[in-house]
Scaffold this active site. Structure first.
Site, PDB file in Angstrom:
ATOM      1  N   CYS A  17     -15.734  -5.322 -14.852  1.00  0.00           N
ATOM      2  CA  CYS A  17     -15.481  -4.905 -13.471  1.00  0.00           C
ATOM      3  C   CYS A  17     -13.987  -4.727 -13.250  1.00  0.00           C
ATOM      4  O   CYS A  17     -13.169  -5.528 -13.707  1.00  0.00           O
ATOM      5  CB  CYS A  17     -16.045  -5.957 -12.515  1.00  0.00           C
ATOM      6  SG  CYS A  17     -15.602  -5.682 -10.788  1.00  0.00           S
TER       7      CYS A  17
ATOM      8  N   CYS B  74     -19.997 -11.660  -7.097  1.00  0.00           N
ATOM      9  CA  CYS B  74     -18.557 -11.389  -7.037  1.00  0.00           C
ATOM     10  C   CYS B  74     -17.886 -12.577  -6.376  1.00  0.00           C
ATOM     11  O   CYS B  74     -18.207 -12.922  -5.236  1.00  0.00           O
ATOM     12  CB  CYS B  74     -18.269 -10.119  -6.248  1.00  0.00           C
ATOM     13  SG  CYS B  74     -16.489  -9.797  -6.063  1.00  0.00           S
TER      14      CYS B  74
ATOM     15  N   PHE C 179       5.283   0.680  11.860  1.00  0.00           N
ATOM     16  CA  PHE C 179       3.997   0.718  11.155  1.00  0.00           C
ATOM     17  C   PHE C 179       3.123  -0.420  11.694  1.00  0.00           C
ATOM     18  O   PHE C 179       2.547  -1.201  10.946  1.00  0.00           O
ATOM     19  CB  PHE C 179       4.168   0.594   9.640  1.00  0.00           C
ATOM     20  CG  PHE C 179       5.079   1.624   9.032  1.00  0.00           C
ATOM     21  CD1 PHE C 179       4.581   2.861   8.632  1.00  0.00           C
ATOM     22  CD2 PHE C 179       6.424   1.361   8.864  1.00  0.00           C
ATOM     23  CE1 PHE C 179       5.424   3.813   8.065  1.00  0.00           C
ATOM     24  CE2 PHE C 179       7.281   2.297   8.302  1.00  0.00           C
ATOM     25  CZ  PHE C 179       6.775   3.531   7.894  1.00  0.00           C
TER      26      PHE C 179
ATOM     27  N   GLU D 144       3.549   3.468  15.415  1.00  0.00           N
ATOM     28  CA  GLU D 144       2.509   3.706  14.407  1.00  0.00           C
ATOM     29  C   GLU D 144       2.141   5.182  14.428  1.00  0.00           C
ATOM     30  O   GLU D 144       2.251   5.840  15.461  1.00  0.00           O
ATOM     31  CB  GLU D 144       1.297   2.818  14.737  1.00  0.00           C
ATOM     32  CG  GLU D 144      -0.002   3.148  14.057  1.00  0.00           C
ATOM     33  CD  GLU D 144       0.079   2.983  12.549  1.00  0.00           C
ATOM     34  OE1 GLU D 144      -0.412   3.886  11.848  1.00  0.00           O
ATOM     35  OE2 GLU D 144       0.637   1.970  12.075  1.00  0.00           O
TER      36      GLU D 144
ATOM     37  N   CYS E 202       3.755  -3.972   0.320  1.00  0.00           N
ATOM     38  CA  CYS E 202       2.661  -4.062  -0.658  1.00  0.00           C
ATOM     39  C   CYS E 202       2.997  -3.284  -1.924  1.00  0.00           C
ATOM     40  O   CYS E 202       2.120  -3.036  -2.752  1.00  0.00           O
ATOM     41  CB  CYS E 202       1.350  -3.575  -0.048  1.00  0.00           C
ATOM     42  SG  CYS E 202       1.393  -1.877   0.566  1.00  0.00           S
TER      43      CYS E 202
END
Length: 466
Positions: free
Chosen positions: A73, A155, A293, A314, A393
Protein backbone atom coordinates in the site's frame (compact mmCIF):
# COMPACT_ATOMS: atom_id res chain seq x y z
CA UNK A 1 23.76 -8.71 -9.60
CA UNK A 2 23.59 -8.76 -5.77
CA UNK A 3 25.62 -6.10 -3.91
CA UNK A 4 26.48 -5.66 -0.24
CA UNK A 5 25.94 -2.05 0.87
CA UNK A 6 26.18 0.05 4.02
CA UNK A 7 23.20 2.40 4.24
CA UNK A 8 24.20 5.96 5.12
CA UNK A 9 20.94 7.91 5.35
CA UNK A 10 17.28 7.96 4.36
CA UNK A 11 15.36 10.10 1.88
CA UNK A 12 11.78 11.30 2.35
CA UNK A 13 10.45 8.39 0.31
CA UNK A 14 11.93 6.18 3.04
CA UNK A 15 14.59 4.79 0.73
CA UNK A 16 18.00 4.04 2.15
CA UNK A 17 20.86 5.96 0.53
CA UNK A 18 24.22 4.34 -0.21
CA UNK A 19 27.13 4.98 -2.57
CA UNK A 20 29.08 2.63 -4.81
CA UNK A 21 31.74 3.56 -7.36
CA UNK A 22 30.74 7.22 -7.23
CA UNK A 23 27.08 6.43 -7.84
CA UNK A 24 24.12 6.99 -5.52
CA UNK A 25 21.89 4.00 -4.78
CA UNK A 26 18.36 4.39 -3.40
CA UNK A 27 17.44 1.18 -1.60
CA UNK A 28 13.79 0.33 -0.93
CA UNK A 29 13.28 -1.13 2.55
CA UNK A 30 16.70 -0.25 4.03
CA UNK A 31 17.41 2.00 7.02
CA UNK A 32 20.43 4.10 8.03
CA UNK A 33 23.20 2.09 9.67
CA UNK A 34 22.12 -1.19 8.12
CA UNK A 35 24.32 -3.53 6.13
CA UNK A 36 22.23 -5.18 3.42
CA UNK A 37 22.40 -7.19 0.26
CA UNK A 38 20.45 -5.56 -2.57
CA UNK A 39 19.22 -6.26 -6.06
CA UNK A 40 19.27 -3.35 -8.53
CA UNK A 41 15.90 -2.87 -10.23
CA UNK A 42 16.57 0.30 -12.24
CA UNK A 43 19.77 1.88 -13.55
CA UNK A 44 20.25 5.53 -14.50
CA UNK A 45 23.46 7.37 -15.45
CA UNK A 46 23.82 9.05 -12.05
CA UNK A 47 21.91 6.74 -9.72
CA UNK A 48 20.34 3.32 -9.27
CA UNK A 49 17.24 2.07 -7.50
CA UNK A 50 17.54 -1.21 -5.64
CA UNK A 51 15.56 -3.36 -3.23
CA UNK A 52 16.72 -5.21 -0.14
CA UNK A 53 17.39 -8.92 -0.53
CA UNK A 54 18.69 -9.58 2.99
CA UNK A 55 19.41 -7.47 6.07
CA UNK A 56 22.82 -8.53 7.36
CA UNK A 57 22.97 -5.97 10.19
CA UNK A 58 19.63 -4.40 11.18
CA UNK A 59 19.22 -0.88 12.52
CA UNK A 60 18.39 -0.42 16.19
CA UNK A 61 15.61 1.88 14.96
CA UNK A 62 13.92 -0.81 12.86
CA UNK A 63 10.50 -1.87 14.15
CA UNK A 64 7.92 -4.36 12.94
CA UNK A 65 5.28 -2.62 10.77
CA UNK A 66 1.86 -2.78 12.36
CA UNK A 67 -0.03 -3.01 9.07
CA UNK A 68 0.00 -6.26 7.05
CA UNK A 69 -0.29 -4.21 3.85
CA UNK A 70 2.85 -2.15 4.50
CA UNK A 71 5.23 -2.25 1.57
CA UNK A 72 2.42 -2.79 -0.94
CA UNK A 73 0.00 0.00 0.00
CA UNK A 74 1.24 3.48 -0.85
CA UNK A 75 -0.44 5.13 2.12
CA UNK A 76 2.63 4.75 4.36
CA UNK A 77 6.37 4.68 3.74
CA UNK A 78 7.99 4.56 7.20
CA UNK A 79 6.15 2.04 9.39
CA UNK A 80 9.39 0.02 9.69
CA UNK A 81 11.11 2.99 11.38
CA UNK A 82 10.56 4.02 15.01
CA UNK A 83 8.32 7.13 15.20
CA UNK A 84 10.95 9.27 16.96
CA UNK A 85 13.46 8.39 14.25
CA UNK A 86 10.94 9.37 11.56
CA UNK A 87 10.65 12.82 13.12
CA UNK A 88 14.43 13.17 13.43
CA UNK A 89 14.82 12.41 9.71
CA UNK A 90 12.18 15.01 8.84
CA UNK A 91 13.88 17.59 11.04
CA UNK A 92 17.19 16.92 9.32
CA UNK A 93 15.49 17.18 5.92
CA UNK A 94 14.04 20.56 6.90
CA UNK A 95 17.42 21.89 8.04
CA UNK A 96 19.21 20.51 4.97
CA UNK A 97 16.62 22.09 2.67
CA UNK A 98 16.98 25.49 4.35
CA UNK A 99 20.71 25.33 3.68
CA UNK A 100 20.76 23.82 0.18
CA UNK A 101 17.92 25.97 -1.20
CA UNK A 102 18.26 29.18 0.78
CA UNK A 103 21.71 29.13 2.41
CA UNK A 104 19.94 29.61 5.73
CA UNK A 105 20.22 28.18 9.23
CA UNK A 106 17.49 28.83 11.79
CA UNK A 107 18.88 30.50 14.89
CA UNK A 108 16.93 28.01 17.01
CA UNK A 109 15.44 24.58 16.31
CA UNK A 110 11.99 24.20 17.81
CA UNK A 111 11.13 20.92 19.55
CA UNK A 112 9.00 18.71 17.28
CA UNK A 113 5.24 18.68 17.71
CA UNK A 114 4.01 15.13 18.31
CA UNK A 115 0.52 13.67 18.25
CA UNK A 116 -1.15 10.29 17.78
CA UNK A 117 0.93 7.83 15.77
CA UNK A 118 -2.01 5.66 14.70
CA UNK A 119 -5.62 6.36 13.79
CA UNK A 120 -4.86 10.02 13.12
CA UNK A 121 -6.03 10.41 9.53
CA UNK A 122 -9.40 12.15 9.72
CA UNK A 123 -9.51 12.90 6.02
CA UNK A 124 -8.70 10.47 3.20
CA UNK A 125 -9.46 9.74 -0.42
CA UNK A 126 -10.13 6.07 -1.11
CA UNK A 127 -10.10 4.71 -4.65
CA UNK A 128 -12.65 2.15 -5.81
CA UNK A 129 -11.93 -0.42 -8.52
CA UNK A 130 -13.67 -3.53 -9.77
CA UNK A 131 -10.96 -6.19 -10.08
CA UNK A 132 -12.46 -9.64 -10.80
CA UNK A 133 -9.05 -11.33 -10.43
CA UNK A 134 -8.97 -10.17 -6.80
CA UNK A 135 -12.51 -11.15 -5.96
CA UNK A 136 -14.49 -8.13 -7.11
CA UNK A 137 -14.48 -4.60 -5.68
CA UNK A 138 -11.42 -3.09 -3.98
CA UNK A 139 -11.60 0.01 -1.78
CA UNK A 140 -8.42 1.63 -0.49
CA UNK A 141 -5.27 3.58 -1.27
CA UNK A 142 -3.17 3.04 -4.37
CA UNK A 143 -0.37 0.54 -4.27
CA UNK A 144 3.08 2.03 -3.75
CA UNK A 145 4.13 3.92 -6.91
CA UNK A 146 1.27 2.39 -8.89
CA UNK A 147 -2.17 3.23 -10.23
CA UNK A 148 -3.51 -0.09 -8.93
CA UNK A 149 -5.66 -0.11 -5.80
CA UNK A 150 -4.22 -2.04 -2.88
CA UNK A 151 -6.14 -5.06 -1.63
CA UNK A 152 -6.69 -3.52 1.81
CA UNK A 153 -8.63 -5.15 4.61
CA UNK A 154 -7.53 -2.79 7.36
CA UNK A 155 -5.69 0.51 7.76
CA UNK A 156 -4.00 1.61 10.97
CA UNK A 157 -3.55 5.29 10.12
CA UNK A 158 -7.30 5.65 9.59
CA UNK A 159 -9.42 5.84 12.75
CA UNK A 160 -10.59 2.33 13.74
CA UNK A 161 -14.21 3.18 12.95
CA UNK A 162 -13.20 3.92 9.34
CA UNK A 163 -10.77 1.01 9.02
CA UNK A 164 -13.63 -1.33 9.92
CA UNK A 165 -15.62 0.01 6.96
CA UNK A 166 -13.16 -1.10 4.25
CA UNK A 167 -14.60 -4.59 3.76
CA UNK A 168 -18.28 -3.57 4.19
CA UNK A 169 -17.74 -0.82 1.60
CA UNK A 170 -16.54 -3.42 -0.91
CA UNK A 171 -19.72 -5.43 -0.45
CA UNK A 172 -21.90 -2.32 -0.61
CA UNK A 173 -20.38 -1.07 -3.88
CA UNK A 174 -20.68 -4.57 -5.39
CA UNK A 175 -24.41 -4.52 -4.61
CA UNK A 176 -25.04 -1.28 -6.52
CA UNK A 177 -26.16 -0.82 -10.12
CA UNK A 178 -22.85 0.33 -11.66
CA UNK A 179 -19.92 -0.46 -9.34
CA UNK A 180 -17.41 0.20 -12.11
CA UNK A 181 -18.69 3.79 -12.41
CA UNK A 182 -18.07 4.73 -8.78
CA UNK A 183 -14.34 5.52 -8.73
CA UNK A 184 -13.86 7.18 -5.37
CA UNK A 185 -15.02 7.58 -1.78
CA UNK A 186 -13.77 10.52 0.25
CA UNK A 187 -13.70 10.16 4.02
CA UNK A 188 -14.11 13.10 6.40
CA UNK A 189 -14.42 12.76 10.16
CA UNK A 190 -15.58 15.54 12.39
CA UNK A 191 -15.76 15.46 16.16
CA UNK A 192 -19.29 14.08 15.97
CA UNK A 193 -19.80 12.52 12.52
CA UNK A 194 -18.28 10.25 9.89
CA UNK A 195 -19.07 11.45 6.37
CA UNK A 196 -18.44 9.46 3.18
CA UNK A 197 -18.61 11.21 -0.20
CA UNK A 198 -19.45 8.84 -3.06
CA UNK A 199 -18.23 9.90 -6.50
CA UNK A 200 -20.60 8.42 -9.08
CA UNK A 201 -20.30 8.86 -12.86
CA UNK A 202 -23.83 7.63 -13.63
CA UNK A 203 -27.11 8.65 -11.97
CA UNK A 204 -27.93 6.56 -8.91
CA UNK A 205 -30.99 4.35 -9.03
CA UNK A 206 -33.65 4.12 -6.33
CA UNK A 207 -32.08 0.79 -5.43
CA UNK A 208 -28.68 2.43 -5.03
CA UNK A 209 -30.13 5.04 -2.69
CA UNK A 210 -31.74 2.28 -0.63
CA UNK A 211 -28.38 0.49 -0.37
CA UNK A 212 -26.66 3.68 0.79
CA UNK A 213 -29.32 4.37 3.43
CA UNK A 214 -29.13 0.82 4.74
CA UNK A 215 -25.34 1.05 4.98
CA UNK A 216 -25.57 4.40 6.79
CA UNK A 217 -28.06 3.01 9.30
CA UNK A 218 -25.96 -0.09 9.99
CA UNK A 219 -22.59 1.63 10.31
CA UNK A 220 -23.46 5.06 11.70
CA UNK A 221 -22.15 7.13 8.79
CA UNK A 222 -23.56 9.92 6.64
CA UNK A 223 -23.49 9.89 2.84
CA UNK A 224 -22.79 12.80 0.56
CA UNK A 225 -22.93 12.46 -3.21
CA UNK A 226 -20.81 13.92 -6.01
CA UNK A 227 -21.88 13.44 -9.63
CA UNK A 228 -19.47 15.88 -11.30
CA UNK A 229 -17.21 18.70 -10.01
CA UNK A 230 -16.78 19.86 -6.41
CA UNK A 231 -19.78 22.19 -6.65
CA UNK A 232 -22.09 19.17 -7.10
CA UNK A 233 -21.31 17.72 -3.66
CA UNK A 234 -24.43 17.49 -1.48
CA UNK A 235 -25.71 15.42 1.45
CA UNK A 236 -27.97 12.47 0.76
CA UNK A 237 -30.07 13.56 3.75
CA UNK A 238 -30.69 17.30 4.01
CA UNK A 239 -30.44 17.32 7.81
CA UNK A 240 -26.78 16.29 7.59
CA UNK A 241 -25.68 19.49 5.85
CA UNK A 242 -24.06 20.96 8.99
CA UNK A 243 -22.94 17.80 10.78
CA UNK A 244 -19.19 18.10 10.21
CA UNK A 245 -17.10 20.24 12.53
CA UNK A 246 -13.84 20.19 14.45
CA UNK A 247 -13.11 22.04 17.66
CA UNK A 248 -10.31 24.23 18.99
CA UNK A 249 -11.10 23.97 22.71
CA UNK A 250 -8.26 26.25 23.84
CA UNK A 251 -10.01 29.12 22.04
CA UNK A 252 -13.62 27.99 22.57
CA UNK A 253 -14.19 27.50 18.84
CA UNK A 254 -16.27 25.04 16.82
CA UNK A 255 -15.31 25.08 13.12
CA UNK A 256 -17.93 23.64 10.73
CA UNK A 257 -16.85 22.47 7.28
CA UNK A 258 -17.99 20.53 4.24
CA UNK A 259 -16.47 17.09 3.57
CA UNK A 260 -14.53 18.26 0.51
CA UNK A 261 -13.17 21.43 2.16
CA UNK A 262 -9.49 21.51 2.99
CA UNK A 263 -8.95 20.81 6.67
CA UNK A 264 -5.92 19.38 8.41
CA UNK A 265 -5.79 15.59 8.30
CA UNK A 266 -4.70 15.25 11.92
CA UNK A 267 -7.09 17.02 14.29
CA UNK A 268 -4.98 16.52 17.43
CA UNK A 269 -1.87 17.94 15.78
CA UNK A 270 -3.90 20.79 14.29
CA UNK A 271 -4.92 21.89 17.78
CA UNK A 272 -1.30 21.76 18.94
CA UNK A 273 -0.13 23.55 15.79
CA UNK A 274 -2.60 26.42 16.17
CA UNK A 275 -1.61 26.79 19.80
CA UNK A 276 2.11 26.86 18.99
CA UNK A 277 1.67 29.26 16.06
CA UNK A 278 -0.15 31.78 18.23
CA UNK A 279 2.41 31.49 21.02
CA UNK A 280 5.23 32.07 18.53
CA UNK A 281 3.41 35.00 16.95
CA UNK A 282 2.96 36.53 20.42
CA UNK A 283 -0.10 38.58 19.49
CA UNK A 284 -0.79 41.53 21.78
CA UNK A 285 -4.29 42.95 22.48
CA UNK A 286 -3.64 46.04 20.34
CA UNK A 287 -2.20 44.11 17.37
CA UNK A 288 -3.68 43.92 13.89
CA UNK A 289 -2.85 40.53 12.38
CA UNK A 290 -3.03 39.08 8.85
CA UNK A 291 -3.74 35.41 8.12
CA UNK A 292 -2.81 34.64 4.51
CA UNK A 293 -4.19 31.49 2.84
CA UNK A 294 -6.71 31.48 5.69
CA UNK A 295 -9.09 28.81 4.36
CA UNK A 296 -11.97 28.35 6.78
CA UNK A 297 -10.30 30.55 9.38
CA UNK A 298 -8.36 27.81 11.20
CA UNK A 299 -5.91 30.46 12.43
CA UNK A 300 -7.96 33.62 11.82
CA UNK A 301 -10.58 32.97 14.46
CA UNK A 302 -8.08 32.05 17.20
CA UNK A 303 -6.07 35.16 16.27
CA UNK A 304 -9.22 37.26 16.63
CA UNK A 305 -9.60 36.10 20.23
CA UNK A 306 -6.21 37.65 21.07
CA UNK A 307 -5.64 40.71 18.88
CA UNK A 308 -7.49 43.88 17.93
CA UNK A 309 -8.34 42.64 14.42
CA UNK A 310 -7.57 39.56 12.34
CA UNK A 311 -7.75 39.82 8.54
CA UNK A 312 -8.03 36.53 6.64
CA UNK A 313 -7.18 36.37 2.94
CA UNK A 314 -7.94 33.34 0.76
CA UNK A 315 -8.41 32.57 -2.93
CA UNK A 316 -11.79 30.85 -2.52
CA UNK A 317 -14.83 33.04 -1.84
CA UNK A 318 -16.79 29.99 -0.68
CA UNK A 319 -14.22 29.45 2.07
CA UNK A 320 -13.99 33.09 3.13
CA UNK A 321 -17.80 33.30 3.24
CA UNK A 322 -17.92 30.31 5.59
CA UNK A 323 -15.07 31.71 7.67
CA UNK A 324 -17.01 34.97 8.04
CA UNK A 325 -20.12 33.01 9.11
CA UNK A 326 -18.11 31.07 11.70
CA UNK A 327 -16.63 34.29 13.07
CA UNK A 328 -20.08 35.84 13.38
CA UNK A 329 -21.43 32.76 15.20
CA UNK A 330 -18.66 33.10 17.78
CA UNK A 331 -19.21 36.82 18.28
CA UNK A 332 -15.99 37.68 16.45
CA UNK A 333 -17.57 39.44 13.48
CA UNK A 334 -16.35 42.90 14.52
CA UNK A 335 -12.80 41.65 15.12
CA UNK A 336 -12.39 39.81 11.81
CA UNK A 337 -12.36 40.76 8.17
CA UNK A 338 -12.02 38.46 5.16
CA UNK A 339 -10.90 39.13 1.61
CA UNK A 340 -10.91 36.88 -1.45
CA UNK A 341 -7.75 37.19 -3.53
CA UNK A 342 -5.35 35.05 -5.54
CA UNK A 343 -2.31 35.18 -3.29
CA UNK A 344 -0.08 33.71 -5.98
CA UNK A 345 -0.34 36.97 -7.94
CA UNK A 346 -0.13 39.69 -5.29
CA UNK A 347 2.40 42.53 -5.23
CA UNK A 348 3.66 45.07 -2.74
CA UNK A 349 0.99 47.65 -3.68
CA UNK A 350 -1.74 45.16 -2.83
CA UNK A 351 -0.07 44.42 0.49
CA UNK A 352 0.17 48.12 1.30
CA UNK A 353 -3.50 48.47 0.40
CA UNK A 354 -4.49 46.15 3.24
CA UNK A 355 -2.93 48.52 5.75
CA UNK A 356 -0.33 47.98 8.44
CA UNK A 357 -0.09 44.65 10.25
CA UNK A 358 1.85 44.11 13.47
CA UNK A 359 1.96 40.35 12.92
CA UNK A 360 1.36 37.99 10.01
CA UNK A 361 0.66 34.28 9.67
CA UNK A 362 1.21 32.53 6.33
CA UNK A 363 -0.12 29.00 5.72
CA UNK A 364 0.13 28.26 1.99
CA UNK A 365 -0.38 25.03 0.02
CA UNK A 366 2.59 23.10 -1.37
CA UNK A 367 3.29 25.80 -3.96
CA UNK A 368 4.36 28.14 -1.18
CA UNK A 369 3.97 31.91 -1.00
CA UNK A 370 6.61 33.32 -3.33
CA UNK A 371 4.62 36.38 -4.42
CA UNK A 372 3.82 37.20 -0.79
CA UNK A 373 7.48 36.81 0.20
CA UNK A 374 8.55 39.11 -2.62
CA UNK A 375 5.97 41.72 -1.62
CA UNK A 376 7.06 41.55 2.03
CA UNK A 377 10.70 41.99 1.03
CA UNK A 378 9.84 45.31 -0.66
CA UNK A 379 8.01 46.88 2.29
CA UNK A 380 9.82 49.71 4.03
CA UNK A 381 10.94 49.14 7.63
CA UNK A 382 8.05 51.11 9.07
CA UNK A 383 5.29 49.43 7.07
CA UNK A 384 6.07 45.73 7.53
CA UNK A 385 4.97 43.10 10.08
CA UNK A 386 7.50 42.84 12.88
CA UNK A 387 7.01 39.10 13.23
CA UNK A 388 5.83 36.44 10.77
CA UNK A 389 4.97 32.80 11.42
CA UNK A 390 5.02 30.60 8.31
CA UNK A 391 3.36 27.17 8.42
CA UNK A 392 4.50 24.94 5.56
CA UNK A 393 3.76 21.53 4.06
CA UNK A 394 6.72 21.70 1.63
CA UNK A 395 10.27 22.36 2.89
CA UNK A 396 11.44 23.29 -0.61
CA UNK A 397 9.04 26.19 -1.11
CA UNK A 398 9.42 27.29 2.51
CA UNK A 399 13.20 27.53 2.04
CA UNK A 400 12.75 29.40 -1.26
CA UNK A 401 10.40 31.94 0.32
CA UNK A 402 12.57 32.25 3.42
CA UNK A 403 15.58 33.07 1.24
CA UNK A 404 13.65 35.92 -0.38
CA UNK A 405 12.52 37.34 2.96
CA UNK A 406 15.98 37.08 4.54
CA UNK A 407 18.39 37.89 1.72
CA UNK A 408 16.22 40.45 -0.09
CA UNK A 409 13.97 41.78 2.65
CA UNK A 410 16.02 42.03 5.82
CA UNK A 411 14.10 39.50 7.88
CA UNK A 412 15.86 37.03 10.20
CA UNK A 413 14.94 33.33 10.43
CA UNK A 414 14.63 33.08 14.20
CA UNK A 415 13.41 29.51 14.61
CA UNK A 416 11.97 26.52 12.78
CA UNK A 417 10.88 22.97 13.51
CA UNK A 418 8.81 20.06 12.26
CA UNK A 419 5.23 19.14 13.03
CA UNK A 420 4.53 15.40 12.86
CA UNK A 421 1.25 15.86 11.01
CA UNK A 422 1.61 12.69 8.92
CA UNK A 423 3.30 9.85 10.87
CA UNK A 424 4.70 6.97 8.79
CA UNK A 425 4.79 9.09 5.60
CA UNK A 426 7.48 11.24 4.04
CA UNK A 427 5.36 14.41 4.25
CA UNK A 428 7.07 17.18 6.21
CA UNK A 429 4.93 19.81 7.93
CA UNK A 430 6.90 22.59 9.57
CA UNK A 431 6.70 26.00 11.17
CA UNK A 432 9.15 28.91 10.96
CA UNK A 433 9.41 32.29 12.67
CA UNK A 434 10.77 35.44 11.01
CA UNK A 435 11.48 38.84 12.56
CA UNK A 436 12.22 42.10 10.80
CA UNK A 437 15.69 43.43 11.59
CA UNK A 438 16.68 47.03 12.30
CA UNK A 439 16.07 49.74 9.71
CA UNK A 440 19.68 49.96 8.50
CA UNK A 441 19.92 46.19 7.93
CA UNK A 442 16.60 46.10 6.08
CA UNK A 443 17.58 48.96 3.77
CA UNK A 444 20.98 47.39 3.10
CA UNK A 445 19.42 44.03 2.18
CA UNK A 446 16.93 45.72 -0.13
CA UNK A 447 19.67 47.77 -1.82
CA UNK A 448 21.80 44.68 -2.38
CA UNK A 449 18.80 42.86 -3.85
CA UNK A 450 18.14 45.74 -6.27
CA UNK A 451 21.79 45.79 -7.33
CA UNK A 452 21.79 42.05 -7.90
CA UNK A 453 18.61 42.33 -9.97
CA UNK A 454 20.16 45.09 -12.13
CA UNK A 455 23.29 43.03 -12.73
CA UNK A 456 21.23 40.00 -13.70
CA UNK A 457 19.13 42.09 -16.11
CA UNK A 458 22.30 43.47 -17.72
CA UNK A 459 23.75 39.98 -18.04
CA UNK A 460 20.61 38.70 -19.74
CA UNK A 461 20.54 41.71 -22.09
CA UNK A 462 24.17 41.12 -23.08
CA UNK A 463 23.49 37.43 -23.64
CA UNK A 464 20.49 38.25 -25.83
CA UNK A 465 22.50 40.74 -27.89
CA UNK A 466 25.42 38.37 -28.44
Amino acid sequence: MVDVLNIESLDLEARGIAHRDGKVLFVEGALPGERVTVQTVRRKPSYEIAKVEEILRPSSQRVAPRCPHFGVCGGCAMQHLAPAAQVAIKQRALEDTFWHVGKLKPARILPPLYGPTWGYRYRARLSVRVVPKKGGVLVGFHERKSSYVADMRECHVLPPAVSRLLLPLRAMIAAMSAPDRMPQIEVALGDEAIVLVLRHLLPLTDGDIAVLRAFAAEHGVQWWLQSKGPDTVHPLEREHADALAYTLPEFGLRMPYRPTDFTQVNHAINRAMVSRALKLLDVQPQDRVADLFCGLGNFTLPLATQGREAVGVEGSKALTDRAHEAAARHGLGERTRFATLNLFEVDVQWLRGLGYFDRMLIDPPREGAQAVAQALSLLAPGERPRRIVYVSCNPGTLARDAAIMVHEGGYALRSAGVINMFPHTGHVESIAVFESLDEATVLQAQAQARQKAREEAERLAEAAAA
